[in-house]
Write a protein that holds these residues in place. Structure first.
Motif, PDB file in Angstrom:
ATOM      1  N   THR A  19      72.227  79.296 112.417  1.00 41.56           N
ATOM      2  CA  THR A  19      70.829  79.492 112.762  1.00 41.56           C
ATOM      3  C   THR A  19      70.523  78.765 114.054  1.00 41.56           C
ATOM      4  O   THR A  19      71.357  78.066 114.620  1.00 41.56           O
ATOM      5  CB  THR A  19      69.911  78.942 111.650  1.00 41.56           C
ATOM      6  OG1 THR A  19      70.040  77.526 111.643  1.00 41.56           O
ATOM      7  CG2 THR A  19      70.274  79.485 110.293  1.00 41.56           C
ATOM      8  N   SER A 223      56.999  85.783 103.963  1.00 37.41           N
ATOM      9  CA  SER A 223      56.779  84.877 105.091  1.00 37.41           C
ATOM     10  C   SER A 223      56.190  83.566 104.607  1.00 37.41           C
ATOM     11  O   SER A 223      55.636  83.471 103.506  1.00 37.41           O
ATOM     12  CB  SER A 223      55.830  85.512 106.118  1.00 37.41           C
ATOM     13  OG  SER A 223      54.528  85.649 105.586  1.00 37.41           O
ATOM     14  N   ASP A 226      55.366  79.997 109.428  1.00 30.29           N
ATOM     15  CA  ASP A 226      56.082  80.090 110.699  1.00 30.29           C
ATOM     16  C   ASP A 226      57.482  80.692 110.585  1.00 30.29           C
ATOM     17  O   ASP A 226      58.294  80.536 111.485  1.00 30.29           O
ATOM     18  CB  ASP A 226      56.173  78.710 111.360  1.00 30.29           C
ATOM     19  CG  ASP A 226      56.711  77.634 110.419  1.00 30.29           C
ATOM     20  OD1 ASP A 226      57.074  77.973 109.275  1.00 30.29           O
ATOM     21  OD2 ASP A 226      56.758  76.462 110.812  1.00 30.29           O
ATOM     22  N   LYS A 227      57.781  81.398 109.496  1.00 27.34           N
ATOM     23  CA  LYS A 227      59.052  82.110 109.365  1.00 27.34           C
ATOM     24  C   LYS A 227      58.833  83.417 108.632  1.00 27.34           C
ATOM     25  O   LYS A 227      57.902  83.553 107.832  1.00 27.34           O
ATOM     26  CB  LYS A 227      60.103  81.271 108.620  1.00 27.34           C
ATOM     27  CG  LYS A 227      60.939  80.384 109.522  1.00 27.34           C
ATOM     28  CD  LYS A 227      62.147  79.824 108.784  1.00 27.34           C
ATOM     29  CE  LYS A 227      62.908  78.829 109.632  1.00 27.34           C
ATOM     30  NZ  LYS A 227      63.502  79.432 110.835  1.00 27.34           N
ATOM     31  N   TRP A 229      60.993  86.703 106.560  1.00 24.91           N
ATOM     32  CA  TRP A 229      62.210  87.243 105.966  1.00 24.91           C
ATOM     33  C   TRP A 229      62.019  88.737 105.673  1.00 24.91           C
ATOM     34  O   TRP A 229      60.935  89.162 105.260  1.00 24.91           O
ATOM     35  CB  TRP A 229      62.543  86.528 104.656  1.00 24.91           C
ATOM     36  CG  TRP A 229      62.927  85.087 104.804  1.00 24.91           C
ATOM     37  CD1 TRP A 229      64.187  84.581 104.935  1.00 24.91           C
ATOM     38  CD2 TRP A 229      62.053  83.949 104.815  1.00 24.91           C
ATOM     39  NE1 TRP A 229      64.152  83.208 105.035  1.00 24.91           N
ATOM     40  CE2 TRP A 229      62.852  82.792 104.957  1.00 24.91           C
ATOM     41  CE3 TRP A 229      60.666  83.799 104.711  1.00 24.91           C
ATOM     42  CZ2 TRP A 229      62.311  81.513 105.007  1.00 24.91           C
ATOM     43  CZ3 TRP A 229      60.132  82.518 104.771  1.00 24.91           C
ATOM     44  CH2 TRP A 229      60.944  81.395 104.909  1.00 24.91           C
ATOM     45  N   VAL A 240      66.553  86.511 107.614  1.00 27.48           N
ATOM     46  CA  VAL A 240      65.486  85.822 108.329  1.00 27.48           C
ATOM     47  C   VAL A 240      65.361  86.469 109.699  1.00 27.48           C
ATOM     48  O   VAL A 240      66.372  86.834 110.325  1.00 27.48           O
ATOM     49  CB  VAL A 240      65.756  84.303 108.444  1.00 27.48           C
ATOM     50  CG1 VAL A 240      66.985  84.011 109.289  1.00 27.48           C
ATOM     51  CG2 VAL A 240      64.541  83.585 108.998  1.00 27.48           C
ATOM     52  N   HIS A 242      64.242  85.941 113.481  1.00 28.27           N
ATOM     53  CA  HIS A 242      63.965  84.905 114.467  1.00 28.27           C
ATOM     54  C   HIS A 242      62.907  85.391 115.467  1.00 28.27           C
ATOM     55  O   HIS A 242      62.620  86.590 115.550  1.00 28.27           O
ATOM     56  CB  HIS A 242      65.256  84.495 115.171  1.00 28.27           C
ATOM     57  CG  HIS A 242      66.227  83.799 114.265  1.00 28.27           C
ATOM     58  ND1 HIS A 242      66.053  82.502 113.825  1.00 28.27           N
ATOM     59  CD2 HIS A 242      67.374  84.226 113.673  1.00 28.27           C
ATOM     60  CE1 HIS A 242      67.042  82.145 113.038  1.00 28.27           C
ATOM     61  NE2 HIS A 242      67.870  83.176 112.919  1.00 28.27           N
ATOM     62  N   ASN A 272      63.984  76.993 102.051  1.00 33.56           N
ATOM     63  CA  ASN A 272      63.988  76.078 103.177  1.00 33.56           C
ATOM     64  C   ASN A 272      65.410  75.571 103.356  1.00 33.56           C
ATOM     65  O   ASN A 272      66.344  76.145 102.787  1.00 33.56           O
ATOM     66  CB  ASN A 272      62.969  74.944 102.983  1.00 33.56           C
ATOM     67  CG  ASN A 272      63.157  74.196 101.675  1.00 33.56           C
ATOM     68  OD1 ASN A 272      64.268  73.778 101.339  1.00 33.56           O
ATOM     69  ND2 ASN A 272      62.084  74.006 100.927  1.00 33.56           N
ATOM     70  N   TYR A 339      57.344  76.260 107.171  1.00 36.45           N
ATOM     71  CA  TYR A 339      58.709  76.166 106.652  1.00 36.45           C
ATOM     72  C   TYR A 339      59.042  74.711 106.339  1.00 36.45           C
ATOM     73  O   TYR A 339      58.768  73.805 107.126  1.00 36.45           O
ATOM     74  CB  TYR A 339      59.682  76.716 107.694  1.00 36.45           C
ATOM     75  CG  TYR A 339      61.118  76.739 107.274  1.00 36.45           C
ATOM     76  CD1 TYR A 339      61.616  77.744 106.465  1.00 36.45           C
ATOM     77  CD2 TYR A 339      62.000  75.753 107.714  1.00 36.45           C
ATOM     78  CE1 TYR A 339      62.946  77.777 106.094  1.00 36.45           C
ATOM     79  CE2 TYR A 339      63.331  75.773 107.354  1.00 36.45           C
ATOM     80  CZ  TYR A 339      63.806  76.783 106.538  1.00 36.45           C
ATOM     81  OH  TYR A 339      65.135  76.803 106.176  1.00 36.45           O
TER      82      TYR A 339
END
Length: 388
Positions: A19, A223, A226-227, A229, A240, A242, A272, A339
């Motif tokens: 990642t 989600s 701030d992330k 999937w 995930v 980016h 996480n 996250y």
């Protein structure tokens, strides 16, 4: 402009990728397996912070739905269709939207809402439209007029919402994911294709004995603050996404649902760097309408994974801050926070009673907050920062 992402190959998901932050091993889960119950103490897995929401006639909360970010806190208000925007300390009101009605610039209900703190705009979906308002509640524009019940919509960045379209019963390949412009509602389809729609077959039994068939729909997107999937089960993998829109596999079921038609379906609940949460949905489900109406329908178990121990369990959460098992949380909300964080809402009435009843609150910070609470006050947000 079209955003292109390379087609997903099944062989791609079998490897482990790096990642942007660190090496994270791909999590493989046997969705069909029952994992043992285990007591999990909140203070062992996370550092705790408390945010009491200020209470006043103009900012009463009538819901346990809150979203906490670095910019502020979003809650449903006490009035029908009301959305309140607090600062990140939960003490000052930054905005209020309450425009429910039948007019062309109003929403008929709040199915969900998305707040863009940078644009100072709130996106509100009712059953048939997605409308945009500023923080004062002024109507700005309408972005979509299609059935919201067929869509997943989440915040992507300053310019776009990320959406997915569920095509019930579709047997042909299609691309479910697309970008929706926050400015004018234009659509850019992403080249992420699934082979066909996969859902749980639900048989609903009515009191008179007749039955109906329905689809048990699983979300195609998941989600946190701030992330993002991608979670469509027909991808055979959880990815995930980016910020540059490239995808990375993070979880895969042991038995792929596209090739094993008996395999239960993976319901992704969040993750996480240390922990992950899932549930499952059987391929065939029979429920009684009377149980659905009375909210007695059997719920699938929640399972939790610990990377450090390489262990799955059915978590039974305990809270050392409150010596009252009735107030132990049933789950941790990881979608309404950034996250690496979790959220539990503590009811003011329960806290006031626990404080008055033999001093059941053992945490000094929470005890101080509870000592000033009235039963009708707004809730206290318990923020968990998970330990690595």
């Amino acid at each position: 402009m079209k955003y292109l992402i390379l087609a997903l190959a099944l062989s791609f998901v079998c490897s482990c990728k790096q990642t942007n932050d660190k090496n994270i091993q791909l999590v493989t889960v046997d969705v069909a397996k029952d994992y043992p119950p285990k007591e999990v103490w909140l203070q062992d897995i996370a550092d705790i912070e408390y945010i009491p929401l200020a209470t006043a006639d103009s900012m009463l909360v009538n819901s346990d739905f809150s979203v906490v970010s670095n910019d502020g806190i979003v809650v449903r208000g006490g009035k029908v269709g009301e959305i309140l925007l607090f600062d990140k300390q939960g003490q000052t009101l930054q905005g209020r939207i309450c425009c429910q009605g039948q007019g062309p610039e109003e929403y008929t209900a709040v199915i969900f809402n998305i707040v863009d703190w940078q644009r100072k705009e709130v996106f509100i979906a009712d059953f048939t439209t997605l409308k945009v308002y500023d923080f004062s509640g002024k109507y700005l524009r309408t972005l979509s007029r299609q059935s919201i019940m067929d869509l997943n919509i989440i915040d992507l960045n300053r310019d776009y919402l990320l959406c997915s379209l569920f095509k019930e019963g579709n047997e042909d390949p299609y691309a479910p994911y697309f970008l929706l412009s926050k400015e004018d509602g234009k659509i850019d389809t992403l080249s992420i294709e699934i082979p066909h729609c996969i859902a749980s077959d639900r048989k609903i039994v009515w009191d008179d004995g007749h039955t109906n068939n329905a689809y048990g729909i699983l979300p195609q997107l998941h989600s946190c603050a701030d992330k993002i999937w991608l979670t469509d089960v027909a991808l055979d993998t959880i990815f995930v996404m980016h910020p540059d829109l490239h995808l990375e596999p993070v979880m895969v079921p042991l038995h792929a649902p596209t090739t094993n038609l008996e395999a239960p379906l993976l319901l992704f609940r969040g993750m996480n760097d240390r922990y992950a949460w899932i549930s499952r949905l059987p391929r065939q489900v029979t429920v009684k309408m009377s149980d659905m109406v009375a909210n007695r329908e059997k719920r699938e178990k929640l399972y939790m994974y610990d990377r450090n121990a390489d262990e799955w369990c059915e978590p039974v959460y305990r809270n050392r801050a409150i010596n009252n098992r009735k107030m132990d949380p049933k789950f941790i909300n990881t979608t309404a926070v950034p996250y690496g964080y979790g959220l539990i809402e503590l009811n003011a009435m329960d806290l006031a009673e626990a404080y008055a009843n033999n001093n059941q609150i053992t945490d000094e910070k929470l005890k101080e907050i509870a000592s000033n609470l009235k039963e009708e006050d707004n809730p206290v947000l318990m923020i968990l920062k998970f330990k690595n």
